[in-house]
Design a protein around this motif. Structure first.
Motif, PDB file in Angstrom:
ATOM      1  N   ALA A   2       0.829  -1.197   0.000  1.00 37.26           N
ATOM      2  CA  ALA A   2       0.000   0.000   0.000  1.00 37.26           C
ATOM      3  C   ALA A   2       0.870   1.256   0.000  1.00 37.26           C
ATOM      4  O   ALA A   2       2.050   1.219   0.356  1.00 37.26           O
ATOM      5  CB  ALA A   2      -0.913   0.003   1.221  1.00 37.26           C
ATOM      6  N   LYS A  58      -5.150   3.796  -8.106  1.00 36.64           N
ATOM      7  CA  LYS A  58      -6.089   2.664  -8.111  1.00 36.64           C
ATOM      8  C   LYS A  58      -6.322   2.160  -9.530  1.00 36.64           C
ATOM      9  O   LYS A  58      -6.372   0.945  -9.763  1.00 36.64           O
ATOM     10  CB  LYS A  58      -7.414   3.094  -7.467  1.00 36.64           C
ATOM     11  CG  LYS A  58      -8.419   1.951  -7.282  1.00 36.64           C
ATOM     12  CD  LYS A  58      -7.959   0.979  -6.216  1.00 36.64           C
ATOM     13  CE  LYS A  58      -8.991  -0.101  -5.949  1.00 36.64           C
ATOM     14  NZ  LYS A  58      -8.552  -1.034  -4.887  1.00 36.64           N
ATOM     15  N   ASN A  63      -2.726   0.084  -4.392  1.00 34.23           N
ATOM     16  CA  ASN A  63      -3.561   0.074  -3.194  1.00 34.23           C
ATOM     17  C   ASN A  63      -3.341   1.380  -2.430  1.00 34.23           C
ATOM     18  O   ASN A  63      -2.550   1.433  -1.479  1.00 34.23           O
ATOM     19  CB  ASN A  63      -3.215  -1.132  -2.311  1.00 34.23           C
ATOM     20  CG  ASN A  63      -4.072  -1.192  -1.055  1.00 34.23           C
ATOM     21  OD1 ASN A  63      -5.163  -0.636  -1.010  1.00 34.23           O
ATOM     22  ND2 ASN A  63      -3.562  -1.845  -0.019  1.00 34.23           N
ATOM     23  N   ILE A  86     -11.525   2.260  -2.804  1.00 31.73           N
ATOM     24  CA  ILE A  86     -10.364   2.874  -2.152  1.00 31.73           C
ATOM     25  C   ILE A  86     -10.571   2.841  -0.639  1.00 31.73           C
ATOM     26  O   ILE A  86     -11.583   3.312  -0.127  1.00 31.73           O
ATOM     27  CB  ILE A  86     -10.165   4.319  -2.645  1.00 31.73           C
ATOM     28  CG1 ILE A  86      -9.768   4.308  -4.133  1.00 31.73           C
ATOM     29  CG2 ILE A  86      -9.106   5.045  -1.814  1.00 31.73           C
ATOM     30  CD1 ILE A  86      -9.684   5.678  -4.763  1.00 31.73           C
ATOM     31  N   ASP A  87      -9.605   2.292   0.072  1.00 26.66           N
ATOM     32  CA  ASP A  87      -9.662   2.142   1.527  1.00 26.66           C
ATOM     33  C   ASP A  87      -9.630   3.522   2.192  1.00 26.66           C
ATOM     34  O   ASP A  87      -8.684   4.294   2.000  1.00 26.66           O
ATOM     35  CB  ASP A  87      -8.464   1.303   1.972  1.00 26.66           C
ATOM     36  CG  ASP A  87      -8.544   0.867   3.430  1.00 26.66           C
ATOM     37  OD1 ASP A  87      -9.184   1.577   4.237  1.00 26.66           O
ATOM     38  OD2 ASP A  87      -7.953  -0.175   3.776  1.00 26.66           O
TER      39      ASP A  87
END
Length: 293
Positions: A2, A58, A63, A86-87
């Motif tokens: 990430a 993305k 990530n 998307i986190d």
């Protein structure tokens, strides 16, 4: 793996002026400047550097972990991030303030005038960066002043390599502060105007800055990029856009591509090459988060 993306989440109000700013502004009357622009086209988009960079990364299969704040009106943006996959674990909602707002006006030559209300962005420093085994790198993009200062220190303390890309936030910092950012960063990226200001304030040339980090990139708009490594300059040529529709968010599209390349272990020149291609794709679409690769 990430990437933590420090920067703003903002709502962009984008307007199109069909004339040229230069034809409306009288140079000898700047001391009493009073102008009005008719903007027949207007739209509202999701924007902000962290949001736009995350969108680009993305699309490329990365990530992204945007680290940003939204205001009491930020529910739509949180829903947007969820839709994109998307986190948003590092996105904090702050009450009693608005999400950052950018009002952007573009003329027929793609010159832009922007007014920016920071809103919740000014509290972005309340979220801290901590070491994480799955985080490979990060970026400091334009954000609240305290957040940029503190997040750079936290990246360094956590041992996370990061890009320092101050963008329009650069004028907030004096020479010693900018020098400290450079000495903490792994890479530095600026456009040609910002690069001149960075050199003026630090007293270091592009060659000297590049010797203090793993690499410096100076973007030149339609002329491509300068990639500086160890004091040596390489020119990465531009990619011609299929059409020029809207430059808003092109720099962020480029940043997302840069992060993708760095994640893959590419050379800085190859990362910049991809950035130029992605930026050319973005400029042919409307809105900073409405293109595909």
């Amino acid at each position: 793996m990430a990437a933590i993306i420090c920067g703003s989440l903002a709502f962009d109000t984008i307007m199109t002026f069909e004339g040229r700013f230069a034809e409306q502004i009288l140079p000898d009357q700047l001391h009493i400047l009073n102008v009005s622009f008719l903007v027949p086209a207007l739209r509202r988009d999701f924007g902000g550097c962290a949001g736009n960079i995350a969108y680009s990364l993305k699309l490329l299969g990365g990530n992204p972990l945007p680290m940003a704040t939204v205001g009491s009106d930020g529910a739509d943006y949180l829903a947007r991030l969820k839709t994109l996959g998307i986190d948003a674990q590092y996105v904090r909602q702050v009450d009693d303030t608005y999400t950052a707002q950018a009002m952007i006006m573009t003329d027929r030559d793609n010159n832009q005038i922007t007014a920016f209300h920071p809103g919740a962005m000014m509290q972005a420093h309340i979220t801290r960066i901590e070491p994480r085994a799955d985080v490979k790198l990060g970026i400091i993009s334009p954000d609240g002043r305290d957040a940029m200062l503190q997040h750079a220190q936290q990246f360094k303390a956590a041992g996370i390599p990061f890009v320092f890309d101050p963008g329009q936030g650069l004028p907030m910092f004096d020479g010693p502060e900018l020098a400290n950012f450079i000495d903490q960063a792994t890479w530095v990226t600026v456009n040609d105007y910002e690069g001149k200001m960075l050199s003026d304030r630090t007293g270091w040339s592009s060659a000297e800055i590049s010797k203090r980090v793993q690499g410096l990139v100076v973007t030149l708009g339609g002329e491509g990029c300068e990639v500086w490594i160890g004091g040596e300059k390489t020119i990465v040529p531009p990619v011609k856009a299929a059409s020029i529709v809207d430059p808003t968010g092109c720099g962020d599209a480029w940043r997302g591509a840069l992060l993708h390349g760095l994640e893959q272990g590419w050379s800085l020149a190859k990362c910049a090459e991809l950035g130029n291609r992605v930026g050319a794709t973005k400029i042919a679409s409307r809105g900073p988060q409405n293109y595909t690769l």
